[in-house]
Every structure is written in C-alpha cells, then in structure tokens.
Design an enzyme around this catalytic site. Structure first.
Site, PDB file in Angstrom:
ATOM      1  N   LYS A  84     -28.933  -5.469  67.153  1.00 57.36           N
ATOM      2  CA  LYS A  84     -28.626  -6.862  67.537  1.00 57.36           C
ATOM      3  C   LYS A  84     -28.174  -7.616  66.286  1.00 57.36           C
ATOM      4  O   LYS A  84     -28.987  -8.021  65.462  1.00 57.36           O
ATOM      5  CB  LYS A  84     -29.832  -7.570  68.158  1.00 57.36           C
ATOM      6  CG  LYS A  84     -29.338  -8.786  68.948  1.00 57.36           C
ATOM      7  CD  LYS A  84     -30.238  -9.962  68.991  1.00 57.36           C
ATOM      8  CE  LYS A  84     -30.272 -10.845  67.799  1.00 57.36           C
ATOM      9  NZ  LYS A  84     -29.027 -11.585  67.479  1.00 57.36           N
TER      10      LYS A  84
ATOM     11  N   GLY B 214     -39.524 -13.061  60.652  1.00 59.54           N
ATOM     12  CA  GLY B 214     -40.202 -11.838  60.202  1.00 59.54           C
ATOM     13  C   GLY B 214     -41.697 -11.889  60.540  1.00 59.54           C
ATOM     14  O   GLY B 214     -42.282 -10.899  61.002  1.00 59.54           O
TER      15      GLY B 214
ATOM     16  N   GLU C 159     -36.409 -21.663  50.070  1.00 62.57           N
ATOM     17  CA  GLU C 159     -35.065 -21.080  49.993  1.00 62.57           C
ATOM     18  C   GLU C 159     -34.078 -22.072  50.596  1.00 62.57           C
ATOM     19  O   GLU C 159     -34.288 -22.537  51.719  1.00 62.57           O
ATOM     20  CB  GLU C 159     -35.086 -19.781  50.813  1.00 62.57           C
ATOM     21  CG  GLU C 159     -33.906 -18.900  50.610  1.00 62.57           C
ATOM     22  CD  GLU C 159     -33.916 -17.699  51.561  1.00 62.57           C
ATOM     23  OE1 GLU C 159     -34.386 -17.844  52.706  1.00 62.57           O
ATOM     24  OE2 GLU C 159     -33.448 -16.631  51.150  1.00 62.57           O
TER      25      GLU C 159
ATOM     26  N   CYS D 190     -29.369 -13.396  49.846  1.00 71.83           N
ATOM     27  CA  CYS D 190     -30.838 -13.367  49.764  1.00 71.83           C
ATOM     28  C   CYS D 190     -31.303 -13.254  48.315  1.00 71.83           C
ATOM     29  O   CYS D 190     -32.367 -13.745  47.954  1.00 71.83           O
ATOM     30  CB  CYS D 190     -31.392 -12.221  50.596  1.00 71.83           C
ATOM     31  SG  CYS D 190     -30.628 -10.656  50.199  1.00 71.83           S
TER      32      CYS D 190
ATOM     33  N   GLU E 273     -36.881  -7.269  55.703  1.00 77.46           N
ATOM     34  CA  GLU E 273     -36.141  -7.738  54.517  1.00 77.46           C
ATOM     35  C   GLU E 273     -35.970  -9.236  54.709  1.00 77.46           C
ATOM     36  O   GLU E 273     -35.125  -9.664  55.496  1.00 77.46           O
ATOM     37  CB  GLU E 273     -34.765  -7.068  54.445  1.00 77.46           C
ATOM     38  CG  GLU E 273     -34.799  -5.590  54.161  1.00 77.46           C
ATOM     39  CD  GLU E 273     -35.196  -5.267  52.730  1.00 77.46           C
ATOM     40  OE1 GLU E 273     -35.145  -6.161  51.868  1.00 77.46           O
ATOM     41  OE2 GLU E 273     -35.593  -4.123  52.488  1.00 77.46           O
TER      42      GLU E 273
ATOM     43  N   GLU F  29     -25.995 -13.762  66.101  1.00 79.79           N
ATOM     44  CA  GLU F  29     -25.097 -14.273  67.146  1.00 79.79           C
ATOM     45  C   GLU F  29     -23.869 -14.999  66.573  1.00 79.79           C
ATOM     46  O   GLU F  29     -22.843 -15.102  67.231  1.00 79.79           O
ATOM     47  CB  GLU F  29     -25.851 -15.199  68.118  1.00 79.79           C
ATOM     48  CG  GLU F  29     -26.653 -16.325  67.483  1.00 79.79           C
ATOM     49  CD  GLU F  29     -28.100 -15.928  67.169  1.00 79.79           C
ATOM     50  OE1 GLU F  29     -28.293 -14.798  66.675  1.00 79.79           O
ATOM     51  OE2 GLU F  29     -29.001 -16.748  67.402  1.00 79.79           O
TER      52      GLU F  29
HETATM   53  P1  NAD Z   1     -32.699 -15.610  61.019  1.00 83.82           P
HETATM   54  O1  NAD Z   1     -34.084 -15.136  60.841  1.00 83.82           O
HETATM   55  O2  NAD Z   1     -32.479 -16.942  61.601  1.00 83.82           O
HETATM   56  O3  NAD Z   1     -31.887 -14.600  61.947  1.00 83.82           O
HETATM   57  C1  NAD Z   1     -31.774 -13.230  61.637  1.00 83.82           C
HETATM   58  C2  NAD Z   1     -31.605 -12.462  62.914  1.00 83.82           C
HETATM   59  O4  NAD Z   1     -32.796 -12.592  63.668  1.00 83.82           O
HETATM   60  C3  NAD Z   1     -30.463 -12.933  63.809  1.00 83.82           C
HETATM   61  O5  NAD Z   1     -29.843 -11.795  64.375  1.00 83.82           O
HETATM   62  C4  NAD Z   1     -31.187 -13.713  64.880  1.00 83.82           C
HETATM   63  O6  NAD Z   1     -30.519 -13.745  66.108  1.00 83.82           O
HETATM   64  C5  NAD Z   1     -32.459 -12.909  65.000  1.00 83.82           C
HETATM   65  N1  NAD Z   1     -33.588 -13.624  65.620  1.00 83.82           N
HETATM   66  C6  NAD Z   1     -33.782 -14.951  65.740  1.00 83.82           C
HETATM   67  N2  NAD Z   1     -34.945 -15.187  66.390  1.00 83.82           N
HETATM   68  C7  NAD Z   1     -35.483 -13.993  66.673  1.00 83.82           C
HETATM   69  C8  NAD Z   1     -36.675 -13.579  67.310  1.00 83.82           C
HETATM   70  N3  NAD Z   1     -37.567 -14.440  67.807  1.00 83.82           N
HETATM   71  N4  NAD Z   1     -36.917 -12.259  67.420  1.00 83.82           N
HETATM   72  C9  NAD Z   1     -36.058 -11.353  66.917  1.00 83.82           C
HETATM   73  N5  NAD Z   1     -34.911 -11.688  66.303  1.00 83.82           N
HETATM   74  C10 NAD Z   1     -34.625 -12.990  66.176  1.00 83.82           C
HETATM   75  O7  NAD Z   1     -32.020 -15.443  59.602  1.00 83.82           O
HETATM   76  P2  NAD Z   1     -30.536 -15.781  59.218  1.00 83.82           P
HETATM   77  O8  NAD Z   1     -30.449 -17.263  59.129  1.00 83.82           O
HETATM   78  O9  NAD Z   1     -29.572 -15.051  60.070  1.00 83.82           O
HETATM   79  O10 NAD Z   1     -30.425 -15.107  57.764  1.00 83.82           O
HETATM   80  C11 NAD Z   1     -30.805 -15.765  56.630  1.00 83.82           C
HETATM   81  C12 NAD Z   1     -32.119 -15.215  56.139  1.00 83.82           C
HETATM   82  O11 NAD Z   1     -32.037 -13.807  55.955  1.00 83.82           O
HETATM   83  C13 NAD Z   1     -32.471 -15.760  54.770  1.00 83.82           C
HETATM   84  O12 NAD Z   1     -33.836 -16.088  54.728  1.00 83.82           O
HETATM   85  C14 NAD Z   1     -32.175 -14.605  53.834  1.00 83.82           C
HETATM   86  O13 NAD Z   1     -32.870 -14.618  52.634  1.00 83.82           O
HETATM   87  C15 NAD Z   1     -32.521 -13.430  54.677  1.00 83.82           C
HETATM   88  N6  NAD Z   1     -31.838 -12.222  54.200  1.00 83.82           N
HETATM   89  C16 NAD Z   1     -32.568 -11.310  53.506  1.00 83.82           C
HETATM   90  C17 NAD Z   1     -31.963 -10.169  52.999  1.00 83.82           C
HETATM   91  C18 NAD Z   1     -32.750  -9.149  52.221  1.00 83.82           C
HETATM   92  O14 NAD Z   1     -32.205  -8.110  51.863  1.00 83.82           O
HETATM   93  N7  NAD Z   1     -34.009  -9.387  51.933  1.00 83.82           N
HETATM   94  C19 NAD Z   1     -30.604  -9.974  53.209  1.00 83.82           C
HETATM   95  C20 NAD Z   1     -29.877 -10.935  53.914  1.00 83.82           C
HETATM   96  C21 NAD Z   1     -30.517 -12.059  54.409  1.00 83.82           C
END
Ligand code: NAD
Length: 491
Positions: A174, A232, A384, A283, A249, A177
C-alpha cells in the site's frame, strides 16, 4: 484509470468503484485518477496473498530462482527508468533529475537483494555428535503488508518488495495515497516478470480508512511500515493482538555536529544540502545543526546566505534547485512549526513564510529557513518538521555536543565534522543513531543496514538484515541413529 488495483495476478477496479485524484504539489494540476480501495478490496487482497503463501508454491522455489526473478524486475526497471522517473517527479513535484537518481537507487536495491539472495542461507550447527544433523534453515515469514510514505515513494517500497520476494513471502503493497503512480508501474513490471498470481498484490487507498484492515488482520504475519511515528505506534499496538512481527522505519530529528577544527568549507556546503535537499522532506535530513560556539557566527551566517540563494520551483522550472512540499496540508504544518519556534524564542534568520506570489500560489512552496538560538527544550528542536527548516544549537565541549545530539526521542541518523580522527571515532560511537556520517552527510548504500535507534523504528532495512526481516529461522534436528531416550523408567 480505475483498474489500478493488482490482486491475485490481475488488474482490477475497486469493488465499490471509488477513485482518488493525484494532484501535482507544484501547480495543482490533475496528475492521475486511480482506484481507491475499501474493505472488500482489502479482503480480496489478503485472501489472495494468504492462499498463495499457503499453497507453498512460491515458498518451494529456491532462493536462487527467486533472486533471478528479482534481477529480472531490476532489468525491466532499467528499461523503464525514464518512465518511472517521470511518474515519480509528477507525483512528488521533485525535479526529474532527482527522480532519476531515486530510480537508479531503486534498481540498485533490487540488484543488492538478488545478489545476497544467492548466498548460502542454511547453517550447520556442530553439536559434536556424529549421527546428529543439526541445521538452521531460513524460511519466509509469511504474508506481509508493506506500507510506504510519499517522500521517496518507490524507493521506500522497493526496500520492502525486493527482500520480500527473495525471501519467498507473499504480500500486499500500500503506497502513500498522494504518490501511487510508480507503485502501479512497478506492478506492471512484476506482472511482466512472471511473479506467480497472488504473491504480489497492490492496494491503493487512504491509510486512515484501510490501514487498520491491512495491519490488524490475523492472516497477516508481518507489517513493514515506513512513515510517521504516530502511525507506527498504532500499527505496533494493533500487531500486539496476534504477536505479529513489525518492522518500522519512522521519523528522525538528525543532529549535524560541526566542531571548530572541521573542514568548514565542506561542512557548511554539506549542512546546506543536509537541511534543504528535497525541501527537507527526508527522514534523515540534517535539520539540527549543532555547532561549536567559537565558529557559530561564521557557520550560521554562511548557511543563511546560501539558504537565501536556493532557487525553489516545480519540476518544469529550469532554474529550480529544490521543489514543493507534498501537500497544502503539509505546507501549513511546516508554517505552524516555524511560527511556534519563533514564538518560543528562536531567531528567524532567513525564510520562514510560505511562498504565495505568482506561480508559487498554485503549489505548496516553502523557502529554505534557518532558525538560530535554539535549544533542546524547544519544540522545533524536538519535533520533526519534514520541511526545509534548520535549527541551530551551540556547544562548548565534546561531551556537551554528544548530549545535545542524543537529546531526542529519535535516533535515525547524524553526522560529525572534525579533522581529529580520535574525536570523530569517540563521537560517532557515542551517538545513539542508526547511521552516523563522519565528515560527510547523506550517502547510503543498499549493502549497509538502514534504520533507527529509539523511536525511529524497529529492525533494519537494506544490508543483510533487510532480508532477514522477511525470514524466520527454523532449527531442524535430525537423529540418524534413533534410540530410546531412557529418561523415564520402562514398566
Ligand atoms: P504517514 O505515517 O502519514 O503515512 C505513511 C503511510 O502510512 C501512508 O501510506 C499512509 O497512507 C499510511 N497510513 C496512514 N494511516 C495508517 C494507518 N492507520 N494504518 C496503516 N497505514 C496508515 O507518513 P508520511 O507523511 O507519508 O511520511 C512521512 C514520515 O515518514 C516522516 O515521519 C518520515 O520521517 C518518515 N519516513 C521515515 C523513513 C525512514 O527510513 N525511517 C523514510 C521515509 C519517511
């Protein structure tokens, strides 16, 4: 196009017929319309992945055969590199050249896992008894849900898909979006490469509506997630119900320490890149500058000067050096973060206000921003921003630099700049972060593990560990001369 879900080896439209528009963050134009899955689609995908796993067909393939399949997908991606880069650039608003680098990294990731997949995975344990064969074998963990973010959409998903395939898992991807297009193209290549039906499934949709279904279901054995800390935590708590494995992650708040004895030209230039590459939507962005007091003025004024000169623009701009933020919602969050920092006492040196003039009004643009006079108690240092914002803290001793750099709930990455090798060694070992760069910032290679200490996550992607996440160790003890145990008396 509505038939953009890939379930059980077929392109299908969502059962309830919903669609979702992908909007350019650079100028608001409609990039694509894709399927939006709801509960019945998730049910079909989980069923397909579970049935494919339980049939044992893909599991019975050798590591070698599955690695060849992953190599084949890498070849197809190489063929379609330009197509993939354009899709990524359109969805994220990043420059085409940056997207091309990203896709090259995706291919390198697939090649890495194809290579380590061919290594010997069984381990014979010497138990010192001639007629006992004791060995630890590696088996796929099962059905996996693989969820990605929007900042490096295909790259983050590839860190999961490539090892899952090599390991023999079946899965549901997934993507975020906001940025689904490259995942759709990857699945076209997965189909072309001949991945058996049901092994790889693609579900598109909002995490807020289908996330729980994809992560809490007892038929899922592992959830590998890249995204924000809050989601997470939710995934981890849902996983506890069935002791599901999780690989997380999450975010980072990454210190970039500059000592007075560093090569300042290199340190300053890299500090600018660390903070403002991809407008800070990285990140591992080096958004916490931790600088020795005696050089603070020189370093910070040069960084502010450089920040002011950075050209911001969309992917079609010939001048732009960095692009837009992913959405209006995210832009507003970054603005609030900066406003709060200033209210808490940070000194705004440059940037700080979203760009709304001329063509900027059509997109989500925020200028490179530097906040001086910060300390670890301020929310701008602890939270962040995921935007182009560098906060500046100062220190006088090595111990103080280490304490400041570790004063965060996160632990993803950090850097130390000094010409003193012994100091570099001490500081790099003392930092509680998963990646530490010495006199550098940002490089990573698929051969080396990536992941976070503390709240930055659980587990590691890439390296050899990145494959182990998708494997279960099984110990098989074979007695070639069966005999009575003799433990209890025979009556
Ligand atoms: P987000 O948590 O909002 O979304 C990430 C994904 O999770 C999306 O696909 C979203 O649709 C999905 N999601 C949302 N709600 C969910 C739920 N209840 N259950 C399961 N999945 C769900 O994060 P984002 O805004 O897309 O990404 C930014 C974040 O990602 C930042 O905090 C960044 O640091 C982190 N990030 C970390 C790494 C790493 O390697 N550690 C790499 C890239 C991004």
């Amino acid at each position: 196009m509505s038939n953009t879900l890939y379930v059980n080896g077929k392109w299908v439209s969502p059962v309830e017929g919903q669609t979702c528009d992908v909007i350019s963050p650079a100028d608001g134009h409609l990039v694509a319309t894709v399927a939006e899955a709801t509960a019945p689609d998730v049910e079909l995908a989980i069923k397909a992945a579970r049935t494919a796993f339980d049939s044992g067909e893909f599991t019975s393939w050798s590591f070698e055969k599955r690695s060849d399949l992953v190599s084949k997908i890498a070849d197809l991606m190489e063929r379609d590199l330009k197509i993939l880069a354009k899709l990524e650039s359109d969805d994220t608003g990043k420059r085409l050249i940056e997207a091309e680098y990203d896709i090259a990294d995706v291919i390198a990731c697939f090649r890495h896992f194809a290579e380590i997949g061919k290594k010997e995975h069984d381990r014979v344990v010497n138990v010192g008894i001639e007629h006992i064969d004791s060995r630890v074998v590696q088996e796929p963990v099962g059905v996996c849900t693989l969820i990605g973010p929007w900042n490096y959409p295909l790259l983050q998903v590839s860190w999961k898909v490539a090892p899952a395939l090599v390991a023999g898992c079946t899965f549901i991807v997934k993507p975020a979006e906001l940025t689904p297009s490259t995942a759709i193209h990857l699945f076209k290549l997965i189909d072309e490469a001949g991945v058996p039906a049901g092994v790889a499934n693609l579900i598109l949709g909002k995490g807020s509506s289908i996330g729980d279904l994809l992560t809490a279901d007892p038929r899922i054995d592992l959830v590998s997630f890249t995204g924000s800390l809050g989601i997470g935590q939710r995934i981890m708590s849902l996983a506890s119900k069935t002791i599901k494995k999780v690989a997380l992650e999450l975010g980072g708040k990454n210190p970039n320490i500059i000592f007075a004895d560093a090569d300042l030209d290199a340190a300053i230039d890299n500090a600018v890149t660390a903070g403002f590459l991809h407008s800070g939507q990285v990140c591992s962005a080096g958004t916490r500058l931790v600088v020795e007091k005696s050089i603070h003025q020189k370093v910070v004024s040069e960084i502010a000067l450089r920040a002011k000169e950075i050209k911001v623009g969309g992917p079609d701009s010939t001048e732009a050096e960095t692009g837009p933020l992913i959405s209006a919602n995210h832009l507003n969050k970054v603005q609030e973060y900066v406003d709060k920092a200033v209210a808490e006492g940070a000194k705004l040196l440059v940037g700080g206000k979203k760009l709304t003039e001329g063509d900027f009004a059509k997109g989500n643009f925020f200028p490179p921003t530097v906040l001086d006079g910060c300390n670890t108690k301020m929310s701008c240092v602890q939270d962040e921003s995921f935007g182009p914002v560098i906060t500046v803290e100062t220190f006088e001793t090595e111990a103080e630099a280490i304490a400041i750099a570790n004063d965060t709930i996160y632990g993803l990455s950090g850097a130390v700049w000094t010409k003193d090798d012994a100091k570099a060694k001490r500081v790099s070992r003392a930092l509680r972060h998963g990646t530490v760069w010495v006199n550098d910032y940002g490089p990573y290679k698929p051969q080396a593990e990536w992941g976070g200490f503390k709240a930055s996550g659980i587990g590691r992607e890439l390296g050899e560990h990145g494959l182990s996440e998708f494997l279960e160790s099984k110990h098989i003890w074979t007695n070639n001369m069966p005999a009575k145990s003799g433990w209890f008396a025979e009556r």
